[in-house]
Design a protein around this motif. Sequence first.
Motif, PDB file in Angstrom:
ATOM      1  N   GLU A  58       4.593  -8.293   8.224  1.00  0.00           N
ATOM      2  CA  GLU A  58       3.856  -7.139   7.704  1.00  0.00           C
ATOM      3  C   GLU A  58       2.634  -7.556   6.898  1.00  0.00           C
ATOM      4  O   GLU A  58       1.592  -6.889   6.955  1.00  0.00           O
ATOM      5  N   PHE A  59       2.737  -8.665   6.186  1.00  0.00           N
ATOM      6  CA  PHE A  59       1.591  -9.161   5.424  1.00  0.00           C
ATOM      7  C   PHE A  59       0.433  -9.484   6.374  1.00  0.00           C
ATOM      8  O   PHE A  59      -0.718  -9.122   6.114  1.00  0.00           O
ATOM      9  N   HIS A  60       0.748 -10.149   7.492  1.00  0.00           N
ATOM     10  CA  HIS A  60      -0.300 -10.478   8.462  1.00  0.00           C
ATOM     11  C   HIS A  60      -0.835  -9.230   9.165  1.00  0.00           C
ATOM     12  O   HIS A  60      -2.023  -9.167   9.493  1.00  0.00           O
ATOM     13  N   MET A  61       0.018  -8.245   9.386  1.00  0.00           N
ATOM     14  CA  MET A  61      -0.462  -6.981   9.950  1.00  0.00           C
ATOM     15  C   MET A  61      -1.449  -6.315   8.986  1.00  0.00           C
ATOM     16  O   MET A  61      -2.445  -5.732   9.417  1.00  0.00           O
ATOM     17  N   CYS A  62      -1.179  -6.429   7.705  1.00  0.00           N
ATOM     18  CA  CYS A  62      -2.075  -5.859   6.705  1.00  0.00           C
ATOM     19  C   CYS A  62      -3.441  -6.544   6.738  1.00  0.00           C
ATOM     20  O   CYS A  62      -4.468  -5.880   6.670  1.00  0.00           O
ATOM     21  N   ILE A  63      -3.417  -7.855   6.837  1.00  0.00           N
ATOM     22  CA  ILE A  63      -4.675  -8.606   6.904  1.00  0.00           C
ATOM     23  C   ILE A  63      -5.521  -8.120   8.090  1.00  0.00           C
ATOM     24  O   ILE A  63      -6.730  -7.939   7.974  1.00  0.00           O
ATOM     25  N   LYS A  64      -4.859  -7.871   9.221  1.00  0.00           N
ATOM     26  CA  LYS A  64      -5.553  -7.406  10.430  1.00  0.00           C
ATOM     27  C   LYS A  64      -5.753  -5.886  10.437  1.00  0.00           C
ATOM     28  O   LYS A  64      -6.401  -5.359  11.334  1.00  0.00           O
ATOM     29  N   GLN A  65      -5.152  -5.206   9.468  1.00  0.00           N
ATOM     30  CA  GLN A  65      -5.162  -3.746   9.360  1.00  0.00           C
ATOM     31  C   GLN A  65      -4.634  -3.054  10.618  1.00  0.00           C
ATOM     32  O   GLN A  65      -5.160  -2.052  11.078  1.00  0.00           O
ATOM     33  N   THR A  66      -3.545  -3.615  11.162  1.00  0.00           N
ATOM     34  CA  THR A  66      -2.833  -2.949  12.246  1.00  0.00           C
ATOM     35  C   THR A  66      -1.606  -2.217  11.705  1.00  0.00           C
ATOM     36  O   THR A  66      -0.979  -1.433  12.401  1.00  0.00           O
ATOM     37  N   GLY A  67      -1.251  -2.492  10.463  1.00  0.00           N
ATOM     38  CA  GLY A  67      -0.152  -1.846   9.769  1.00  0.00           C
ATOM     39  C   GLY A  67      -0.215  -2.244   8.311  1.00  0.00           C
ATOM     40  O   GLY A  67      -0.661  -3.350   7.993  1.00  0.00           O
ATOM     41  N   VAL A  68       0.198  -1.348   7.435  1.00  0.00           N
ATOM     42  CA  VAL A  68       0.166  -1.640   5.995  1.00  0.00           C
ATOM     43  C   VAL A  68       1.418  -1.029   5.361  1.00  0.00           C
ATOM     44  O   VAL A  68       1.709   0.144   5.573  1.00  0.00           O
ATOM     45  N   ARG A  69       2.162  -1.857   4.617  1.00  0.00           N
ATOM     46  CA  ARG A  69       3.318  -1.341   3.873  1.00  0.00           C
ATOM     47  C   ARG A  69       3.102  -1.601   2.387  1.00  0.00           C
ATOM     48  O   ARG A  69       2.881  -2.730   1.970  1.00  0.00           O
ATOM     49  N   PHE A  70       3.175  -0.509   1.620  1.00  0.00           N
ATOM     50  CA  PHE A  70       3.118  -0.601   0.166  1.00  0.00           C
ATOM     51  C   PHE A  70       4.540  -0.500  -0.374  1.00  0.00           C
ATOM     52  O   PHE A  70       5.291   0.400   0.007  1.00  0.00           O
ATOM     53  N   TRP A  71       4.889  -1.411  -1.268  1.00  0.00           N
ATOM     54  CA  TRP A  71       6.168  -1.357  -1.972  1.00  0.00           C
ATOM     55  C   TRP A  71       5.899  -0.749  -3.337  1.00  0.00           C
ATOM     56  O   TRP A  71       4.936  -1.131  -4.015  1.00  0.00           O
ATOM     57  N   ILE A  72       6.718   0.210  -3.723  1.00  0.00           N
ATOM     58  CA  ILE A  72       6.453   1.029  -4.900  1.00  0.00           C
ATOM     59  C   ILE A  72       7.368   0.599  -6.054  1.00  0.00           C
ATOM     60  O   ILE A  72       8.578   0.444  -5.878  1.00  0.00           O
ATOM     61  N   TYR A  73       6.756   0.439  -7.238  1.00  0.00           N
ATOM     62  CA  TYR A  73       7.454   0.059  -8.471  1.00  0.00           C
ATOM     63  C   TYR A  73       7.013   0.996  -9.586  1.00  0.00           C
ATOM     64  O   TYR A  73       5.863   1.441  -9.603  1.00  0.00           O
ATOM     65  N   LYS A  74       7.894   1.263 -10.525  1.00  0.00           N
ATOM     66  CA  LYS A  74       7.488   1.969 -11.743  1.00  0.00           C
ATOM     67  C   LYS A  74       6.814   0.957 -12.665  1.00  0.00           C
ATOM     68  O   LYS A  74       7.258  -0.189 -12.764  1.00  0.00           O
ATOM     69  N   LYS A  75       5.759   1.378 -13.330  1.00  0.00           N
ATOM     70  CA  LYS A  75       5.089   0.487 -14.277  1.00  0.00           C
ATOM     71  C   LYS A  75       6.038   0.050 -15.386  1.00  0.00           C
ATOM     72  O   LYS A  75       5.928  -1.053 -15.896  1.00  0.00           O
ATOM     73  N   THR A  76       6.976   0.919 -15.733  1.00  0.00           N
ATOM     74  CA  THR A  76       7.927   0.595 -16.790  1.00  0.00           C
ATOM     75  C   THR A  76       9.017  -0.369 -16.316  1.00  0.00           C
ATOM     76  O   THR A  76       9.781  -0.883 -17.131  1.00  0.00           O
ATOM     77  N   ASP A  77       9.098  -0.629 -15.007  1.00  0.00           N
ATOM     78  CA  ASP A  77      10.086  -1.549 -14.435  1.00  0.00           C
ATOM     79  C   ASP A  77       9.460  -2.256 -13.234  1.00  0.00           C
ATOM     80  O   ASP A  77       9.824  -2.007 -12.081  1.00  0.00           O
ATOM     81  N   PRO A  78       8.487  -3.151 -13.480  1.00  0.00           N
ATOM     82  CA  PRO A  78       7.687  -3.730 -12.400  1.00  0.00           C
ATOM     83  C   PRO A  78       8.415  -4.755 -11.520  1.00  0.00           C
ATOM     84  O   PRO A  78       7.804  -5.316 -10.611  1.00  0.00           O
ATOM     85  N   ASP A  79       9.695  -4.980 -11.757  1.00  0.00           N
ATOM     86  CA  ASP A  79      10.452  -5.933 -10.941  1.00  0.00           C
ATOM     87  C   ASP A  79      11.483  -5.255 -10.044  1.00  0.00           C
ATOM     88  O   ASP A  79      12.241  -5.930  -9.364  1.00  0.00           O
ATOM     89  N   HIS A  80      11.513  -3.922 -10.042  1.00  0.00           N
ATOM     90  CA  HIS A  80      12.534  -3.184  -9.310  1.00  0.00           C
ATOM     91  C   HIS A  80      11.867  -2.233  -8.320  1.00  0.00           C
ATOM     92  O   HIS A  80      11.198  -1.278  -8.729  1.00  0.00           O
ATOM     93  N   VAL A  81      12.043  -2.475  -7.026  1.00  0.00           N
ATOM     94  CA  VAL A  81      11.467  -1.627  -5.981  1.00  0.00           C
ATOM     95  C   VAL A  81      12.144  -0.264  -6.011  1.00  0.00           C
ATOM     96  O   VAL A  81      13.373  -0.179  -6.021  1.00  0.00           O
ATOM     97  N   ILE A  82      11.330   0.803  -5.998  1.00  0.00           N
ATOM     98  CA  ILE A  82      11.906   2.151  -5.941  1.00  0.00           C
ATOM     99  C   ILE A  82      11.601   2.851  -4.619  1.00  0.00           C
ATOM    100  O   ILE A  82      12.179   3.890  -4.329  1.00  0.00           O
ATOM    101  N   GLY A  83      10.695   2.282  -3.823  1.00  0.00           N
ATOM    102  CA  GLY A  83      10.370   2.929  -2.557  1.00  0.00           C
ATOM    103  C   GLY A  83       9.322   2.180  -1.782  1.00  0.00           C
ATOM    104  O   GLY A  83       8.845   1.114  -2.203  1.00  0.00           O
ATOM    105  N   THR A  84       8.973   2.749  -0.651  1.00  0.00           N
ATOM    106  CA  THR A  84       7.942   2.169   0.193  1.00  0.00           C
ATOM    107  C   THR A  84       7.216   3.266   0.967  1.00  0.00           C
ATOM    108  O   THR A  84       7.805   4.292   1.303  1.00  0.00           O
ATOM    109  N   VAL A  85       5.929   3.034   1.199  1.00  0.00           N
ATOM    110  CA  VAL A  85       5.106   3.887   2.059  1.00  0.00           C
ATOM    111  C   VAL A  85       4.453   2.956   3.061  1.00  0.00           C
ATOM    112  O   VAL A  85       3.868   1.940   2.681  1.00  0.00           O
ATOM    113  N   CYS A  86       4.564   3.300   4.336  1.00  0.00           N
ATOM    114  CA  CYS A  86       4.073   2.424   5.396  1.00  0.00           C
ATOM    115  C   CYS A  86       3.134   3.181   6.326  1.00  0.00           C
ATOM    116  O   CYS A  86       3.427   4.304   6.731  1.00  0.00           O
ATOM    117  N   PHE A  87       2.010   2.555   6.662  1.00  0.00           N
ATOM    118  CA  PHE A  87       1.125   3.048   7.717  1.00  0.00           C
ATOM    119  C   PHE A  87       1.327   2.143   8.917  1.00  0.00           C
ATOM    120  O   PHE A  87       1.122   0.928   8.829  1.00  0.00           O
TER     121      PHE A  87
END
Length: 181
Positions: A58-87
């Motif tokens: 997915e990281f390489h897909m992002c570089i090529k902009q064929t797909g992008v996944r964002f992993w979502i964290y709360k600022k108050t807990d920046p080490d704990h994933v709470i979700g994801t949004v993917c194109f």
Amino acid sequence: MKFLYETDRLLLKILDGSNAGDILRFYLTNREIFEHSEASRPENFYTESYQQRILNHEFHMCIKQTGVRFWIYKKTDPDHVIGTVCFRNIMRHIYQSCEVGYKFDPLCWHHGYASEALYKCIQIAFYEMNLHRITAHIMPDNTASIHLAERTGFEREGIARKSALIQGVWEDHIIYSIIHP
């Protein structure tokens, strides 16, 4: 495009394989919820090595902009994933479009985090990635996802009958879209 974005309460990160342990924990914690509305997983999906390969891909897909996944964290807990949004399925040329998918930990539902993250991701897609159209394919019984799409500006287009193989069953999906203003 950057690899870290912020909203009022959230961090949106593009990750590589070095974060596989965190992502595996996110999937294991939410396994029962997510598997209800997704394709069957390969047998080794719930392993760190598998997640590492996927994150690197997915990281390489992002570089090529064929797909992008964002992993979502709360600022108050920046080490704990709470979700994801993917194109995914980013198409250029005459289309300038993609599909969006998202999932969030149920402990974070009903706090506005998903809306905040999705709204920011839509802005990135339109104003940084120069996309024109984003579609969402949502199972008819997934009312939370339908409400999220509608809250963030998506409009219903129709039904794609038996369009995705979910846990061995061909399922209908409602098609929603949002167009660059």
